[in-house]
Design an enzyme around this catalytic site. Structure first.
Site, PDB file in Angstrom:
ATOM      1  N   TYR A 136      -5.951   6.862   4.436  1.00 41.38           N
ATOM      2  CA  TYR A 136      -6.187   5.834   3.432  1.00 41.38           C
ATOM      3  C   TYR A 136      -5.460   4.533   3.779  1.00 41.38           C
ATOM      4  O   TYR A 136      -6.050   3.451   3.774  1.00 41.38           O
ATOM      5  CB  TYR A 136      -5.749   6.313   2.030  1.00 41.38           C
ATOM      6  CG  TYR A 136      -5.663   5.144   1.090  1.00 41.38           C
ATOM      7  CD1 TYR A 136      -6.818   4.561   0.587  1.00 41.38           C
ATOM      8  CD2 TYR A 136      -4.442   4.544   0.797  1.00 41.38           C
ATOM      9  CE1 TYR A 136      -6.761   3.431  -0.215  1.00 41.38           C
ATOM     10  CE2 TYR A 136      -4.375   3.413   0.003  1.00 41.38           C
ATOM     11  CZ  TYR A 136      -5.540   2.868  -0.495  1.00 41.38           C
ATOM     12  OH  TYR A 136      -5.478   1.734  -1.262  1.00 41.38           O
TER      13      TYR A 136
ATOM     14  N   ASP B 241      -8.992   6.192  -2.214  1.00 42.31           N
ATOM     15  CA  ASP B 241      -7.879   6.591  -3.072  1.00 42.31           C
ATOM     16  C   ASP B 241      -8.471   7.161  -4.361  1.00 42.31           C
ATOM     17  O   ASP B 241      -9.700   7.280  -4.490  1.00 42.31           O
ATOM     18  CB  ASP B 241      -6.927   5.400  -3.342  1.00 42.31           C
ATOM     19  CG  ASP B 241      -7.585   4.294  -4.165  1.00 42.31           C
ATOM     20  OD1 ASP B 241      -8.792   4.422  -4.490  1.00 42.31           O
ATOM     21  OD2 ASP B 241      -6.908   3.309  -4.482  1.00 42.31           O
TER      22      ASP B 241
ATOM     23  N   GLU C 204       0.824  -1.216   0.000  1.00 40.52           N
ATOM     24  CA  GLU C 204       0.000   0.000   0.000  1.00 40.52           C
ATOM     25  C   GLU C 204       0.855   1.262   0.000  1.00 40.52           C
ATOM     26  O   GLU C 204       0.512   2.255  -0.633  1.00 40.52           O
ATOM     27  CB  GLU C 204      -0.960   0.011   1.201  1.00 40.52           C
ATOM     28  CG  GLU C 204      -2.127  -0.942   1.047  1.00 40.52           C
ATOM     29  CD  GLU C 204      -2.988  -0.646  -0.189  1.00 40.52           C
ATOM     30  OE1 GLU C 204      -3.060   0.514  -0.614  1.00 40.52           O
ATOM     31  OE2 GLU C 204      -3.568  -1.598  -0.739  1.00 40.52           O
TER      32      GLU C 204
END
Ligand code: SF4
Length: 352
Positions: A119, A137, A36
Site C-alpha cells: 500500500y 487501504d 502515509e
C-alpha cells in the site's frame, strides 16, 4: 455502469484543499512518505500534530538519517505501533546511503525499504511521483467492494488479489486522462471518497460522484459491502507489575525484550499473562518480592483481541545482580524514556 467514466468523474470531483492536510500544502515525496506511515492505523486529526512536529525536527531524509532510535521513538510516543518509527529511521539511513537522499519513485525500489509494504509503495509512487501505482487501504477497499459488489471478505487472499487488480486497472485508466496529476489525484480521490462520503455506516450516496457507476447503490445494498470477516473471540488477560523504589528514591524499570511488541520501551517490572498469584514465583526467581496485598494501581487496555488488566503492586528488590534489561532511573529521567502507554497511565494513577 461504465467503469471508463470512473477516472474522469473522480478527477473532476477531487481537489486537495477539500480535505486540508499539511502534507498536501507543499507535497513532497518525504512528506508523503512520513504521512502515509503515520496514517497507518491512525486517523488524520491525530496524525497532523505529530507530522508537523516531525517535519520541523527532521525536514528531510538526510536530517532524519542522523537521528537516534530513542529520539524517533520519543517523537512517535502516543501514535502506537512503534515498529513504524524504527523502520522509518532504518529506511532513511538506506535512502541517504544508497539513493543520495532521494526517495525512490518506483514501486519495486520502494518495496525494498523497511516498513514500506504494497500500500505505502503505491501511495508514494502515485501521490508523490504521479505513477500509475495501485493502492488499497481500508477506505479504498470499502469503496471498491461497493462499486463492484465484490462477494467474499476482503481478508480472503483471493478477494484481496481481485481488489488490487481492480485498483491497478483503474489507476491505469486514470493515467490516460489529460490531467497533470492524473494518477496522484485519482488515488487521493479514491481515498477521500472512501473516507468521507462512502463511509462505513450510512454512506452519503446523494453526494457521491460515482453514484451512477455504483452497483451497490443501484441494488440498494450499500450496507452489505464489504462482506464481514469472522471475528476473533475476545480474550481477557491479566498482567502483574511491581513498583520498586531503592533507598535513593530511584525507580526500577524494565526494557521490553526485542522479541516482544513495543520492544525497547520501558515499563514497571512485569509478568505478562499472569495473575498476581501466578506472578509470585517468577518475580521471586528474578529477585523481586511483592509487598502489598492489594494493587496500588490498575489500568485496563486492549490490544487486538486481548482485553488486558495490568495490576501494579508495591515490591522490593532483594538481588544485587539485576539482569541487563533492568535499570534504576530517577524521576526526571522517566520523562525522557519511551514508556508504554499503559504504564504511562499507571504513573499517572499513582501520581509518580
Ligand atoms: Fe459509496 Fe454510495 Fe458512492 Fe456507492 S454511491 S460508492 S455506496 S457513496
Amino acid at each position: 455502469m461504465s467503469v471508463e467514466q470512473i477516472p474522469s468523474k473522480l478527477l473532476n470531483w477531487f481537489r486537495p484543499e477539500l480535505r486540508p492536510m499539511p502534507w498536501r500544502e507543499h507535497p513532497s515525496p518525504y512528506g508523503t512518505w512520513i504521512s502515509e506511515i503515520m496514517l497507518q492505523q491512525t486517523q488524520v486529526p491525530t496524525v497532523i500534530p505529530y507530522w508537523l512536529k516531525w517535519i520541523a525536527k527532521w525536514p528531510d531524509v538526510q536530517a532524519l538519517a542522523t537521528a537516534t532510535e530513542e529520539e524517533v521513538i520519543l517523537y512517535w510516543e502516543g501514535l502506537g505501533y512503534y515498529s513504524r518509527a524504527r523502520n522509518i529511521l532504518k529506511a532513511s539511513k538506506i535512502i541517504a546511503a544508497e539513493h543520495d537522499g532521494i526517495i525512490p519513485s518506483e514501486r519495486k525500489d520502494l518495496l525494498n525499504l523497511p516498513g514500506i509494504g504494497e500500500y505505502t509503495a503505491g501511495a508514494i509512487a502515485s501521490i508523490a511521483y504521479n505513477k500509475p501505482a495501485a493502492i488499497l487501504d481500508g477506505n479504498v477497499i470499502r469503496l471498491l467492494c461497493r462499486l463492484f459488489c465484490i462477494e467474499g471478505s476482503p481478508s480472503d487472499q483471493s478477494v484481496k488479489k481481485h481488489l488490487w487488480s481492480l485498483s491497478h486497472d483503474l489507476v491505469k485508466l486514470a493515467e490516460r486522462e489529460q490531467h497533470p496529476h492524473a494518477c496522484s489525484w485519482f488515488n487521493q480521490a479514491m481515498m477521500d471518497l472512501g473516507a468521507g462520503i462512502c463511509s462505513p455506516q450510512n454512506p452519503t450516496c446523494l453526494l457521491c460522484p460515482l453514484q451512477s457507476e455504483c452497483q451497490a447503490f443501484k441494488d440498494g445494498k450499500q450496507s452489505n459491502y464489504p462482506q464481514p470477516k469472522q471475528r476473533l473471540a475476545i480474550v481477557e488477560r491479566c498482567d502483574t507489575a511491581l513498583f520498586i523504589l531503592n533507598q535513593s528514591e530511584q525507580l526500577l524499570l524494565q526494557q521490553r525484550d526485542r522479541k516482544l511488541r513495543n520492544h525497547g520501551f520501558w515499563q514497571f517490572p512485569m509478568i505478562e499473562d499472569a495473575t498476581p498469584e501466578e506472578a509470585k514465583i517468577p518475580f521471586e526467581k528474578q529477585g523481586f518480592i511483592r509487598k502489598s496485598v492489594k494493587p496500588i494501581g490498575i489500568v485496563k487496555h486492549s490490544i487486538t483481541h486481548y482485553k488486558i488488566t495490568v495490576s501494579l503492586f508495591l515490591g522490593e528488590c532483594v538481588t544485587s545482580s539485576l539482569p541487563d534489561s533492568y535499570r534504576w532511573v530517577n524521576k526526571n529521567e522517566i520523562k525522557k524514556l519511551p514508556v508504554t502507554s499503559s504504564h504511562r497511565k499507571l504513573f499517572e494513577k499513582i501520581k509518580f
